[in-house]
Design an enzyme around this catalytic site. Structure first.
Site, PDB file in Angstrom:
ATOM      1  N   ASP A 193      99.271  48.403 117.176  1.00 35.70           N
ATOM      2  CA  ASP A 193      98.937  49.054 115.903  1.00 35.70           C
ATOM      3  C   ASP A 193      99.072  50.571 116.081  1.00 35.70           C
ATOM      4  O   ASP A 193      99.352  51.058 117.174  1.00 35.70           O
ATOM      5  CB  ASP A 193      97.520  48.675 115.441  1.00 35.70           C
ATOM      6  N   HIS A 513     103.507  41.889 120.305  1.00 38.20           N
ATOM      7  CA  HIS A 513     102.905  42.310 119.031  1.00 38.20           C
ATOM      8  C   HIS A 513     102.831  43.834 119.101  1.00 38.20           C
ATOM      9  O   HIS A 513     101.832  44.416 119.529  1.00 38.20           O
ATOM     10  CB  HIS A 513     101.512  41.687 118.883  1.00 38.20           C
ATOM     11  N   ASP A 558     104.848  33.840 124.042  1.00 37.05           N
ATOM     12  CA  ASP A 558     105.650  35.054 123.874  1.00 37.05           C
ATOM     13  C   ASP A 558     106.110  35.078 122.422  1.00 37.05           C
ATOM     14  O   ASP A 558     107.254  34.779 122.109  1.00 37.05           O
ATOM     15  CB  ASP A 558     106.828  35.058 124.845  1.00 37.05           C
ATOM     16  N   GLU A 567      99.818  41.170 122.435  1.00 35.58           N
ATOM     17  CA  GLU A 567      99.885  42.572 122.026  1.00 35.58           C
ATOM     18  C   GLU A 567     100.035  43.423 123.293  1.00 35.58           C
ATOM     19  O   GLU A 567      99.976  42.910 124.415  1.00 35.58           O
ATOM     20  CB  GLU A 567      98.612  42.980 121.251  1.00 35.58           C
TER      21      GLU A 567
HETATM   22  O1  G3I Z   1      83.863  39.480 127.499  1.00 35.95           O
HETATM   23  C1  G3I Z   1      83.738  38.243 126.784  1.00 35.95           C
HETATM   24  C2  G3I Z   1      83.530  37.115 127.729  1.00 35.95           C
HETATM   25  O2  G3I Z   1      82.320  37.283 128.400  1.00 35.95           O
HETATM   26  C3  G3I Z   1      83.564  35.800 126.959  1.00 35.95           C
HETATM   27  O3  G3I Z   1      83.478  34.740 127.838  1.00 35.95           O
HETATM   28  C4  G3I Z   1      84.859  35.707 126.172  1.00 35.95           C
HETATM   29  C5  G3I Z   1      84.905  34.470 125.299  1.00 35.95           C
HETATM   30  O4  G3I Z   1      85.779  34.644 124.208  1.00 35.95           O
HETATM   31  O5  G3I Z   1      84.985  36.807 125.349  1.00 35.95           O
HETATM   32  C6  G3I Z   1      85.007  38.041 125.997  1.00 35.95           C
HETATM   33  O6  G3I Z   1      85.043  39.030 125.010  1.00 35.95           O
HETATM   34  C7  G3I Z   1      86.271  39.268 124.387  1.00 35.95           C
HETATM   35  C8  G3I Z   1      86.559  40.733 124.586  1.00 35.95           C
HETATM   36  O7  G3I Z   1      87.682  41.103 123.852  1.00 35.95           O
HETATM   37  C9  G3I Z   1      86.803  41.065 126.049  1.00 35.95           C
HETATM   38  O8  G3I Z   1      87.064  42.445 126.212  1.00 35.95           O
HETATM   39  C10 G3I Z   1      86.165  38.920 122.931  1.00 35.95           C
HETATM   40  O9  G3I Z   1      86.078  37.525 122.785  1.00 35.95           O
HETATM   41  C11 G3I Z   1      87.378  39.440 122.202  1.00 35.95           C
HETATM   42  O10 G3I Z   1      87.231  39.239 120.803  1.00 35.95           O
HETATM   43  C12 G3I Z   1      87.594  40.894 122.466  1.00 35.95           C
HETATM   44  O11 G3I Z   1      88.817  41.281 121.949  1.00 35.95           O
HETATM   45  C13 G3I Z   1      89.065  42.653 121.698  1.00 35.95           C
HETATM   46  C14 G3I Z   1      89.914  42.717 120.447  1.00 35.95           C
HETATM   47  O12 G3I Z   1      90.315  44.054 120.208  1.00 35.95           O
HETATM   48  C15 G3I Z   1      89.204  42.204 119.221  1.00 35.95           C
HETATM   49  O13 G3I Z   1      88.110  42.970 118.923  1.00 35.95           O
HETATM   50  C16 G3I Z   1      89.849  43.226 122.877  1.00 35.95           C
HETATM   51  O14 G3I Z   1      89.010  43.358 124.032  1.00 35.95           O
HETATM   52  C17 G3I Z   1      90.422  44.587 122.544  1.00 35.95           C
HETATM   53  O15 G3I Z   1      91.291  44.990 123.572  1.00 35.95           O
HETATM   54  C18 G3I Z   1      91.164  44.535 121.219  1.00 35.95           C
HETATM   55  O16 G3I Z   1      91.566  45.829 120.898  1.00 35.95           O
HETATM   56  C19 G3I Z   1      92.509  45.972 119.861  1.00 35.95           C
HETATM   57  C20 G3I Z   1      91.940  47.022 118.913  1.00 35.95           C
HETATM   58  O17 G3I Z   1      90.777  46.528 118.304  1.00 35.95           O
HETATM   59  C21 G3I Z   1      92.970  47.454 117.887  1.00 35.95           C
HETATM   60  N1  G3I Z   1      94.187  47.853 118.513  1.00 35.95           N
HETATM   61  C22 G3I Z   1      94.768  46.832 119.328  1.00 35.95           C
HETATM   62  C23 G3I Z   1      93.836  46.423 120.456  1.00 35.95           C
HETATM   63  C24 G3I Z   1      94.457  45.405 121.374  1.00 35.95           C
HETATM   64  O18 G3I Z   1      94.515  44.116 120.859  1.00 35.95           O
HETATM   65  O1  9MR Z   2      98.105  44.130 114.337  1.00 33.28           O
HETATM   66  C1  9MR Z   2      96.709  44.068 114.566  1.00 33.28           C
HETATM   67  C2  9MR Z   2      96.415  44.226 116.045  1.00 33.28           C
HETATM   68  O2  9MR Z   2      96.819  45.497 116.486  1.00 33.28           O
HETATM   69  C3  9MR Z   2      94.945  43.980 116.324  1.00 33.28           C
HETATM   70  O3  9MR Z   2      94.699  43.942 117.711  1.00 33.28           O
HETATM   71  C4  9MR Z   2      94.522  42.664 115.721  1.00 33.28           C
HETATM   72  C5  9MR Z   2      93.039  42.406 115.907  1.00 33.28           C
HETATM   73  O4  9MR Z   2      92.279  43.399 115.328  1.00 33.28           O
HETATM   74  O5  9MR Z   2      94.812  42.633 114.348  1.00 33.28           O
HETATM   75  C6  9MR Z   2      96.181  42.766 114.067  1.00 33.28           C
HETATM   76  O6  9MR Z   2      96.373  42.734 112.694  1.00 33.28           O
HETATM   77  C7  9MR Z   2      96.271  41.461 112.126  1.00 33.28           C
HETATM   78  C8  9MR Z   2      95.043  41.400 111.255  1.00 33.28           C
HETATM   79  O7  9MR Z   2      93.866  41.491 112.029  1.00 33.28           O
HETATM   80  C9  9MR Z   2      95.035  40.113 110.446  1.00 33.28           C
HETATM   81  N1  9MR Z   2      96.255  39.960 109.701  1.00 33.28           N
HETATM   82  C10 9MR Z   2      97.432  39.943 110.542  1.00 33.28           C
HETATM   83  C11 9MR Z   2      97.560  41.205 111.345  1.00 33.28           C
HETATM   84  C12 9MR Z   2      98.742  41.113 112.310  1.00 33.28           C
HETATM   85  O8  9MR Z   2      99.932  41.266 111.711  1.00 33.28           O
END
Ligand code: G3I
Ligand code: 9MR
Ligand code: ZN
Length: 587
Positions: A193, A513, A558, A567
């Site tokens: 993003d 992604h 992939d 991503e």
């Molecule tokens: O740490 C727990 C673990 O203890 C547990 O067993 C497991 C079960 O699902 O979950 C783990 O937590 C996860 C966490 O990431 C780990 O860091 C959560 O489920 C998971 O929802 C969470 O995802 C994060 C995601 O955003 C959604 O919020 C990612 O860390 C984080 O890197 C990602 O970041 C996004 C930004 O919001 C937007 N830009 C892109 C970026 C990368 O995807």
């Molecule tokens: O593209 C978004 C990605 O960078 C984020 O990690 C992810 C979780 O927050 O969300 C992606 O965007 C999605 C959105 O949450 C739901 N609609 C589809 C989007 C992807 O195209």
């Protein structure tokens, strides 16, 4: 990457070997001699290669157990080494039956492949003293590709990989406590993003600054072909500066730091300059508007920056230090302000339930940089609460930076002997266990079944970093070897035989992604980007199409749609950059 996106059969990593990319077809026609069949996924090698003086192991996971193998020169198929495979071992995390092919004794430089009678041949790989130099360059240079607010062009090396200046329209969101427009270009797009998030910038930039601090002598002359190249500052620091300058604009006058700058919602799969959504400074929607975790990470990073940039630019170093001190002071009065998206905002949260580790990291880095009593005292009063973070399972992450706090105290030779001894001991004990677990794992990786979460490839890379830091505190060859094993996993020695870094290795993943990769016309994705990797949580609709009972390491696609597994992100690339730097020949 419009062409590839239309090729439905190219979506699965499992089938990628058969994908018809121009690159692969040419590779198959030219590189593979007529006597060798196509490479197959049952044989897993590090596609970047193996260091001459280090252990060299490939894996075979085929239905029928094989017995022998040879390593052959890529150019003529001549046998360079032959050996026996180990007995099969069941790997519950991937569901594979794995046999190891150890060719450590082959130290000759060159390009080779593995030939396993009855199974097939592997992708090509190199052996040499500096086989990861190119991967380091590409993964570090990928940060330039993520630059916001400026035109980017990776040509002539990667012609066509470019975008115009983007996200030029910025404003204070109502949730920030301010209003009106502002002009603050810069920073790195966070991931696939186009948001910019201080918390994630924090660990990413901190990890890259540490890369410089630990391995700078190997990196100072490496040119990254940036607009600033040749200005007298090492290129890695030129690139990091781009993000630091943006981070500095995220600090309010009272010292607190806003959590993020993003549009209100994610844009579609378009190039960054086509995204005309306003880039808002976003806060928590009420007093004090800024967040504690962002402010703590910011203080830590600015404290590191102030010592790193001092020899190159004293005025900038002073600016960073002032900003760090002000942030820390804000944090002292506002230690528990958590971020949550306010109504109408749906971009990434990077929400954390506890900012004590960020606070500790800020104190530790400021203490290391200044030696001042106030930071030392905070550290010594609180470090013991976080000792269990330096542990064998679960390395540092954007949400938990306590490790970095403890390590920086030890690396900076903090003055309290008891704290120093405790941190050293914890680091070695954790590394001993990680190294032992790595040796015992059929794929020789540090990952446990629980580590296959969103961004699991960064867990592997961060284990690597943890091992290299432990080695810096107490040199131990087994730590470095275990770190390398995780690198091999990321570069192709895994259940998919897929290099998880775009354009690195002969069989890399191809459908990240990543908005620029999805929206441009290039046949391959932008180079040097690490995939998030297998995620047993199946946290997006594409991933939920996979069978629920797949083993955790297999929970990956992939596929551009699979944002919870495929991503890319700056905090995933950064520990890979650190790990790769650790493998480069000392200069
Ligand atoms: O740490 C727990 C673990 O203890 C547990 O067993 C497991 C079960 O699902 O979950 C783990 O937590 C996860 C966490 O990431 C780990 O860091 C959560 O489920 C998971 O929802 C969470 O995802 C994060 C995601 O955003 C959604 O919020 C990612 O860390 C984080 O890197 C990602 O970041 C996004 C930004 O919001 C937007 N830009 C892109 C970026 C990368 O995807
Ligand atoms: O593209 C978004 C990605 O960078 C984020 O990690 C992810 C979780 O927050 O969300 C992606 O965007 C999605 C959105 O949450 C739901 N609609 C589809 C989007 C992807 O195209
Ligand atoms: Zn931008």
């Amino acid at each position: 990457m419009r062409l590839a996106a239309r090729r439905g059969s190219c979506q699965s990593g499992l089938k990628d070997a058969k994908c018809g990319s121009v690159r692969h077809i040419i590779a198959l026609l030219i590189a593979v001699p007529a006597f060798a069949a196509n490479p197959i996924t049952e044989i897993k090698v590090d596609q970047a290669g193996y260091l001459s003086g280090s252990p060299k192991v490939a894996f075979v996971a085929s239905k029928a157990a094989a017995t022998g193998f040879t390593v052959r020169a890529a150019k003529d198929g001549k046998v360079a080494f032959s050996g026996k495979l180990t007995a099969p071992a069941d790997d519950p995390d991937s569901g594979d039956r794995v046999q190891a092919a150890d060719f450590t004794k082959l130290a000759k430089s060159g390009t080779f492949y593995l030939d396993v009678p009855g199974v097939g041949r592997s992708w090509d790989f190199s052996i040499g003293p500096d086989v990861y130099a190119r991967a380091w360059y590409m993964t570090m240079r990928s940060f330039y590709g993520q630059r916001c607010g400026i035109a980017v062009d990776l040509g002539p090396e990667f012609p066509g990989y470019k975008h115009d200046a983007c996200h030029l329209e910025a404003a204070y969101h109502a949730s920030s406590g301010k209003n009106g427009r502002l002009l603050n270009l810069g920073g790195w797009h966070d991931a696939g993003d186009y948001g910019r998030y201080v918390v994630n910038s924090g660990i990413s930039t901190g990890t890259l600054l540490w890369t410089w601090e630990m391995f700078g002598s190997r990196l100072q002359n490496v040119k990254l072909n940036l607009p600033e190249s040749g200005n007298g500052t090492p290129d890695i620091l030129n690139e990091i500066r781009w993000n630091l300058d943006w981070m500095l604009t995220m600090q309010d006058q009272d010292g607190g730091v806003w959590h993020k700058q993003t549009s209100e919602k994610f844009c579609g799969f378009i190039m960054p300059e086509a995204d005309k959504l306003v880039s808002y400074i976003i806060g928590i929607g009420k007093e004090p508007y800024k967040s504690s975790c962002a402010t703590g990470d910011f203080a830590a990073v600015m404290a590191i920056a102030s010592r790193v940039y001092r020899p190159f630019n004293a005025a900038f170093a002073e600016k960073c230090l002032r900003a760090a001190r002000q942030a820390f002071a804000w944090l002292e009065t506002n230690p528990g302000v958590m971020f949550e998206n306010s109504a109408g905002v749906s971009t990434g949260g990077y929400g954390d339930r506890n900012c004590g580790d960020e606070h500790l990291w800020a104190a530790a880095e400021l203490g290391r940089t200044t030696g001042d009593e106030i930071y030392q005292r905070y550290f010594l009063e609180h470090y013991a609460e976080y000792r269990s973070s330096v542990r064998p399972a679960g390395p540092q992450s954007w949400a938990n930076v306590a490790n970095l706090a403890l390590w920086t105290y030890a690396l900076g030779r903090g003055k309290n002997a008891e704290a120093l001894a405790a941190i050293r001991q914890d680091s070695a004990a954790a590394a001993d266990q990680i190294a032992a677990r790595t040796t015992a794992n059929p794929y020789r990786i540090s990952m446990t079944a629980r580590d296959y979460i969103w961004g699991s490839n960064s867990v592997a890379a961060n284990y690597g970093m943890q091992l290299l830091v432990a080695n810096a505190l107490q040199p131990n060859a087994s730590y470095v070897e275990a770190a390398l094993e995780n690198l091999h996993y990321l570069l192709g020695r895994n259940t998919f035989s897929l290099s998880f870094v775009t354009q690195v290795g002969a069989n890399p993943f191809r459908h990240p992604h990543h908005r620029p990769s999805g929206a441009d016309n290039n046949p391959e994705p932008w180079p040097g980007l690490l995939s998030g990797g297998p995620n047993r949580g199946r946290q997006d609709p594409a991933m939920r199409k996979l069978p629920a009972d797949l083993p955790p390491a297999k929970m990956y696609l992939d596929d551009q749609e699979a944002y919870s597994a495929n991503e890319v992100a700056i905090n995933w690339n950064a520990p890979l950059v650190f790990l790769l730097a650790g493998t480069l020949a000392a200069k």
